[in-house]
Design a protein around this motif. Sequence first.
Motif, mmCIF file in Angstrom:
data_model
loop_
_atom_site.group_PDB
_atom_site.id
_atom_site.type_symbol
_atom_site.label_atom_id
_atom_site.label_comp_id
_atom_site.label_asym_id
_atom_site.label_seq_id
_atom_site.Cartn_x
_atom_site.Cartn_y
_atom_site.Cartn_z
ATOM 1 N N GLU A 116 -8.327 -4.349 -2.213
ATOM 2 C CA GLU A 116 -8.894 -4.840 -0.849
ATOM 3 C C GLU A 116 -8.970 -3.806 0.163
ATOM 4 O O GLU A 116 -9.751 -3.773 0.991
ATOM 5 C CB GLU A 116 -8.129 -5.855 -0.650
ATOM 6 N N TYR A 117 -8.182 -2.626 -0.009
ATOM 7 C CA TYR A 117 -8.056 -1.696 1.217
ATOM 8 C C TYR A 117 -8.025 -0.439 0.470
ATOM 9 O O TYR A 117 -6.975 0.435 0.589
ATOM 10 C CB TYR A 117 -6.891 -1.890 2.035
ATOM 11 N N PRO A 118 -9.382 -0.006 -0.265
ATOM 12 C CA PRO A 118 -9.181 1.261 -0.772
ATOM 13 C C PRO A 118 -8.860 2.580 0.196
ATOM 14 O O PRO A 118 -8.409 3.622 -0.147
ATOM 15 C CB PRO A 118 -10.381 1.374 -1.465
ATOM 16 N N ASN A 119 -9.169 2.390 1.314
ATOM 17 C CA ASN A 119 -9.096 3.426 2.215
ATOM 18 C C ASN A 119 -8.143 3.575 3.004
ATOM 19 O O ASN A 119 -7.696 4.405 3.774
ATOM 20 C CB ASN A 119 -10.264 3.459 3.174
ATOM 21 N N GLU A 120 -7.043 2.434 2.874
ATOM 22 C CA GLU A 120 -5.616 2.645 3.562
ATOM 23 C C GLU A 120 -4.858 3.388 2.525
ATOM 24 O O GLU A 120 -4.393 3.053 1.681
ATOM 25 C CB GLU A 120 -5.146 1.054 3.715
ATOM 26 N N GLN A 121 -4.185 4.351 3.229
ATOM 27 C CA GLN A 121 -3.122 5.189 2.493
ATOM 28 C C GLN A 121 -1.811 4.801 2.504
ATOM 29 O O GLN A 121 -0.870 5.468 2.013
ATOM 30 C CB GLN A 121 -3.237 6.787 2.934
ATOM 31 N N LYS A 122 -1.677 3.779 3.802
ATOM 32 C CA LYS A 122 -0.258 3.535 3.941
ATOM 33 C C LYS A 122 -0.357 1.851 4.182
ATOM 34 O O LYS A 122 -1.361 1.269 4.821
ATOM 35 C CB LYS A 122 0.134 4.288 5.173
ATOM 36 N N ILE A 123 0.740 1.291 3.826
ATOM 37 C CA ILE A 123 1.212 0.186 3.960
ATOM 38 C C ILE A 123 2.672 -0.515 4.449
ATOM 39 O O ILE A 123 3.625 0.312 4.031
ATOM 40 C CB ILE A 123 0.806 -0.785 2.701
ATOM 41 N N GLY A 124 2.572 -1.282 5.581
ATOM 42 C CA GLY A 124 3.975 -1.595 6.096
ATOM 43 C C GLY A 124 4.458 -2.595 5.040
ATOM 44 O O GLY A 124 4.019 -3.256 4.416
ATOM 45 N N VAL A 125 6.037 -2.431 4.870
ATOM 46 C CA VAL A 125 6.666 -3.245 3.768
ATOM 47 C C VAL A 125 7.669 -4.085 4.757
ATOM 48 O O VAL A 125 8.754 -3.295 5.370
ATOM 49 C CB VAL A 125 7.154 -2.595 2.712
ATOM 50 N N ILE A 126 7.794 -5.261 4.552
ATOM 51 C CA ILE A 126 8.963 -6.213 5.287
ATOM 52 C C ILE A 126 9.509 -6.887 4.212
ATOM 53 O O ILE A 126 8.626 -7.574 3.281
ATOM 54 C CB ILE A 126 8.734 -6.751 6.635
ATOM 55 N N ALA A 127 10.686 -7.052 3.938
ATOM 56 C CA ALA A 127 11.151 -7.432 2.786
ATOM 57 C C ALA A 127 12.817 -7.488 2.993
ATOM 58 O O ALA A 127 13.275 -7.421 4.097
ATOM 59 C CB ALA A 127 11.100 -6.559 1.588
ATOM 60 N N THR A 128 13.561 -8.394 1.877
ATOM 61 C CA THR A 128 15.143 -8.364 2.002
ATOM 62 C C THR A 128 15.759 -6.870 2.079
ATOM 63 O O THR A 128 15.144 -6.049 1.782
ATOM 64 C CB THR A 128 15.525 -9.269 1.031
ATOM 65 N N GLU A 129 16.872 -7.127 2.424
ATOM 66 C CA GLU A 129 17.582 -5.721 2.436
ATOM 67 C C GLU A 129 17.839 -5.312 0.963
ATOM 68 O O GLU A 129 17.820 -4.076 0.762
ATOM 69 C CB GLU A 129 18.976 -6.145 2.971
ATOM 70 N N CYS A 191 0.663 0.521 11.125
ATOM 71 C CA CYS A 191 0.457 -0.377 9.924
ATOM 72 C C CYS A 191 -0.860 -1.198 10.057
ATOM 73 O O CYS A 191 -0.482 -2.270 10.623
ATOM 74 C CB CYS A 191 1.706 -0.799 9.280
ATOM 75 N N ASN A 192 -2.101 -0.846 9.582
ATOM 76 C CA ASN A 192 -2.867 -1.681 9.656
ATOM 77 C C ASN A 192 -3.087 -3.074 8.668
ATOM 78 O O ASN A 192 -3.553 -3.801 8.563
ATOM 79 C CB ASN A 192 -4.291 -0.792 9.000
ATOM 80 N N VAL A 193 -2.206 -2.758 7.665
ATOM 81 C CA VAL A 193 -1.832 -3.739 6.524
ATOM 82 C C VAL A 193 -0.506 -3.917 6.338
ATOM 83 O O VAL A 193 0.437 -2.870 6.011
ATOM 84 C CB VAL A 193 -2.519 -3.440 5.195
ATOM 85 N N ILE A 194 0.289 -5.098 6.227
ATOM 86 C CA ILE A 194 1.642 -5.289 6.075
ATOM 87 C C ILE A 194 1.843 -6.306 5.003
ATOM 88 O O ILE A 194 1.077 -7.311 4.810
ATOM 89 C CB ILE A 194 2.315 -5.783 7.223
ATOM 90 N N LEU A 195 2.740 -5.743 4.055
ATOM 91 C CA LEU A 195 2.865 -6.442 2.750
ATOM 92 C C LEU A 195 4.449 -7.184 3.036
ATOM 93 O O LEU A 195 5.487 -6.891 3.470
ATOM 94 C CB LEU A 195 3.458 -5.431 1.665
ATOM 95 N N LEU A 196 4.190 -8.674 2.747
ATOM 96 C CA LEU A 196 5.190 -9.638 2.912
ATOM 97 C C LEU A 196 6.053 -9.793 1.746
ATOM 98 O O LEU A 196 5.931 -10.404 0.609
ATOM 99 C CB LEU A 196 4.792 -11.067 3.425
ATOM 100 N N GLY A 197 7.089 -8.646 1.792
ATOM 101 C CA GLY A 197 7.743 -8.573 0.244
ATOM 102 C C GLY A 197 9.151 -9.410 0.387
ATOM 103 O O GLY A 197 9.914 -9.448 -0.345
ATOM 104 N N CYS A 198 8.923 -10.811 0.662
ATOM 105 C CA CYS A 198 9.776 -11.920 0.428
ATOM 106 C C CYS A 198 9.104 -13.237 0.671
ATOM 107 O O CYS A 198 8.380 -13.369 1.516
ATOM 108 C CB CYS A 198 10.937 -11.863 1.478
ATOM 109 N N THR A 199 9.501 -14.384 -0.379
ATOM 110 C CA THR A 199 8.723 -15.293 -0.173
ATOM 111 C C THR A 199 8.946 -16.127 0.845
ATOM 112 O O THR A 199 8.381 -17.095 1.211
ATOM 113 C CB THR A 199 9.003 -16.165 -1.699
#
Length: 248
Positions: A116-129, A191-199
């Motif tokens: 979906e974001y082929p030009n984004e080289q970085k993604i933010g990650v927020i998740a559990t410890e 971070c232009n895109v952020i991944l939600l790394g916890c349900t």
Amino acid sequence: MRNFFTILGGMGTIATESLARQLNHRIKITKDQDYLNYVLVNDAQVPDRTAYIKDHSKPNFFINLREDVLQQAQLGPDFFIMPCNTAHYFYDDLAGLTDVPFLHMMRIAVHRFVEEYPNEQKIGVIATEGSIYDHLYVDEITAVGRQAELGGPEIQPMVTELIYTNIKQKGVVDAELYHSILRKMHDEYGCNVILLGCTELSLAQEKAPDHPYKVIDPQSIIADVAIELELKIRVGMDPKEAVKKYLY
């Protein structure tokens, strides 16, 4: 029951409930029989995943999940999904218990980001410890040639408060806190895109989607994938052939 899949849930329960809502409300229906067939294993007794990952003297959550997989495999589901990112710490061990295809939610989400974001080289990650501690998402993101941004030292306590204090302990979503985390990841860490790394974060997105930030939501993605696959299987496609495109 034929043509069904198994959800290994309960980690936590209201996050699993959120997935069930997505499955039920995204399917196009005109009658009861249009809904998907699935078995939802809400194993609320699975020990805390982060606690074990950070300290192996704590109860090992693999024991519960192993029992769940072996029980469910006897029923012959078309595939397994597990809506808990941190529990993917034992993905290889769990998938190795059965010939039933076991979808890797984290890996599917990371590949969706690249698509979906082929030009984004970085993604933010927020998740559990736990996920951060064991580099679960960082490793998956690095494997596809992208960079994971975890933010500064103030981010994790905010995320932990949202996941544990608000959602797991009180059953509520603090929308202001959720939006503040996204804003910081975007504005302060680029971070232009952020991944939600916890349900639980996926639940926060469901309950408080009114923000301008782009997110990759693994639980939402796995819901769409499960719908896509089961509809193909329902009309006669071989389950193992159907899931092949998602077994990265």
